[in-house]
Scaffold this motif. Sequence first.
Motif, PDB file in Angstrom:
ATOM      1  N   TRP A 105      -6.914  -5.805   0.044  1.00 12.92           N
ATOM      2  CA  TRP A 105      -7.962  -5.199   0.346  1.00 12.92           C
ATOM      3  C   TRP A 105      -9.501  -5.646   0.371  1.00 12.92           C
ATOM      4  O   TRP A 105     -10.142  -5.442   1.609  1.00 12.92           O
TER       5      TRP A 105
ATOM      6  N   TRP B  22      -9.141  -7.845   3.312  1.00 18.97           N
ATOM      7  CA  TRP B  22      -9.147  -6.939   4.752  1.00 18.97           C
ATOM      8  C   TRP B  22     -10.605  -6.493   4.913  1.00 18.97           C
ATOM      9  O   TRP B  22     -10.854  -6.844   6.346  1.00 18.97           O
TER      10      TRP B  22
ATOM     11  N   ALA C  94       0.852  -1.226   0.009  1.00 16.43           N
ATOM     12  CA  ALA C  94      -0.023  -0.053   0.040  1.00 16.43           C
ATOM     13  C   ALA C  94       0.704   1.220  -0.038  1.00 16.43           C
ATOM     14  O   ALA C  94       0.569   2.332  -0.789  1.00 16.43           O
TER      15      ALA C  94
END
Length: 110
Positions: free
Chosen positions: A91, A94, A19
């Motif tokens: 993501w 997550w 990220a």
Amino acid sequence: MSKQETEMLKGTLEGIVLAILSDRPAYGYEITAWLREQGFSDIAEGTIYALLIRVEKRGLVDVQKVASEKGPPRKVFSLNAAGRQYLDEFWRTWSFLTERLEQLRDKGDK
């Protein structure tokens, strides 16, 4: 940092570093310094360098050697298309996990 925090960080550190690289190219010490500024004070440079080698071997980053005023050239890492795909999946995973954990916590609060 507690043992539990350390273990949880190990499982997410790769995604965190990718990220960071999604914003801009960086070299290992830069990444470590930024993480420390964000409160991850116990992160060792060696941990980040080992992680960068792993993601390089997996083809998730591109590496460019850039001359350094002090010492040998630096390896600057940038996220490539495969790395962006992997980060997108990170993501999604997550989000899935945090939603489920929130549901579990909410049930426990009742």
